[in-house]
Write an enzyme that holds these catalytic residues in place. Structure first.
Site, PDB file in Angstrom:
ATOM      1  N   ARG A 104      30.627  13.772  64.293  1.00  0.00           N
ATOM      2  CA  ARG A 104      29.977  14.829  63.223  1.00  0.00           C
ATOM      3  C   ARG A 104      30.357  14.210  61.633  1.00  0.00           C
ATOM      4  NH1 ARG A 104      30.344  21.294  63.287  1.00  0.00           N
ATOM      5  NH2 ARG A 104      32.354  20.628  62.398  1.00  0.00           N
ATOM      6  N   THR A 108      27.888  16.370  55.983  1.00  0.00           N
ATOM      7  CA  THR A 108      26.548  16.865  56.266  1.00  0.00           C
ATOM      8  C   THR A 108      26.279  17.487  57.634  1.00  0.00           C
ATOM      9  OG1 THR A 108      25.909  14.976  57.620  1.00  0.00           O
ATOM     10  CG2 THR A 108      25.563  14.887  55.267  1.00  0.00           C
ATOM     11  N   ASP A 200      40.115  22.116  65.293  1.00  0.00           N
ATOM     12  CA  ASP A 200      39.386  20.776  65.631  1.00  0.00           C
ATOM     13  C   ASP A 200      40.092  20.320  66.943  1.00  0.00           C
ATOM     14  OD1 ASP A 200      39.118  17.963  65.879  1.00  0.00           O
ATOM     15  OD2 ASP A 200      38.530  17.879  64.080  1.00  0.00           O
ATOM     16  N   ASP A 203      41.387  16.589  67.315  1.00  0.00           N
ATOM     17  CA  ASP A 203      42.814  16.388  66.805  1.00  0.00           C
ATOM     18  C   ASP A 203      43.734  17.357  67.411  1.00  0.00           C
ATOM     19  OD1 ASP A 203      41.598  14.920  64.758  1.00  0.00           O
ATOM     20  OD2 ASP A 203      41.680  16.607  63.324  1.00  0.00           O
TER      21      ASP A 203
END
Ligand code: PRP
Ligand code: URA
Length: 209
Positions: A104, A108, A200, A203
């Protein structure tokens, strides 16, 4: 419209709470994500077709059942989806594994496809697409597009945490795809993170930042 199921089994909910905790380290996070995936696979595979089979036990013939029909492909959306693969293979060891690479854009939030490698007979397989997070839905929608372009038609999406925005987007774009999630969270923040979510997922699984 495909099925939308929040898996409220106590073991799934308990383990999900553990990985939401910001103090859950990489090792535990990775292990628990796989454990949840195994528990989810149990339910996701519930409608697999069975056929009758006779088996000789040590004392008699048993009129028994075995899984028939379509074989399974597990397809993680890279990177974070990899964290769910082993957990599913624990229950369905004969499944083949495809990979769809997607990231991603952080500005944006648009998904970008960078890798697709699928079993050659993907059109004959029941496909379980796995990714811990369904946020805007962009990555999942693009993964479904990539799969359907290559002939897949029998697809279920399995995630840990979803946002209402992503569920609606995926249902609108691919109404035939069943969605299984361990939690339906509140909303997305302005950075496209699920709130409260778990941060995340990639991560946290791989120890990157
Ligand atoms: C995360 C996650 C999903 C995607 C969800 O991946 O694993 O693939 O974001 O967001 P969306 O629904 O808005 O598309 P990311 O792009 O961070 O890549 P990574 O797994 O390599 O970290
Ligand atoms: N991707 C993640 O890993 N976490 C989110 O909250 C949203 C997208």
């Amino acid at each position: 419209m495909g099925k939308f199921q929040v898996m409220d089994h106590p073991l799934i909910q308990h383990k999900l709470t553990m990985i939401r905790n910001k103090d859950c380290g990489t090792k535990d996070f990775r292990q628990i994500v796989n454990e949840i995936a195994t528990l989810m696979a149990f339910e996701v595979s519930r409608d697999m077709p069975l056929e009758d089979v006779d088996v000789q036990t040590p004392v008699a013939v048993a009129h028994a059942k075995q899984i028939s029909g379509k074989k399974v492909a597990v397809v993680p959306i890279l990177r974070a989806g990899i964290g769910m693969v082993d957990g599913i293979l624990d229950l369905i060891p004969a499944a083949k594994v495809g990979h769809i690479g997607m990231y991603r854009d952080e500005e944006t939030l648009e998904p970008h496809e960078y890798f697709v490698k699928l079993p050659s007979d993907i059109e004959q397989r029941q496909v379980f697409v796995v990714d811990p997070m369904l946020a805007t839905g962009g990555s999942a929608i693009m993964a479904m597009d990539a799969l359907k372009k290559r002939g897949a038609s029998n697809i279920k999406f399995v995630c840990l945490v979803s946002a209402p925005e992503g569920v609606k987007a995926l249902q609108d774009a691919h109404p035939d795809v069943d969605i299984y999630t361990a939690a339906l969270d509140d909303h997305l923040n302005e950075d496209g993170y699920i709130i409260p979510g778990l941060g995340d997922a990639g991560d946290r699984l791989f120890g990157t930042k």
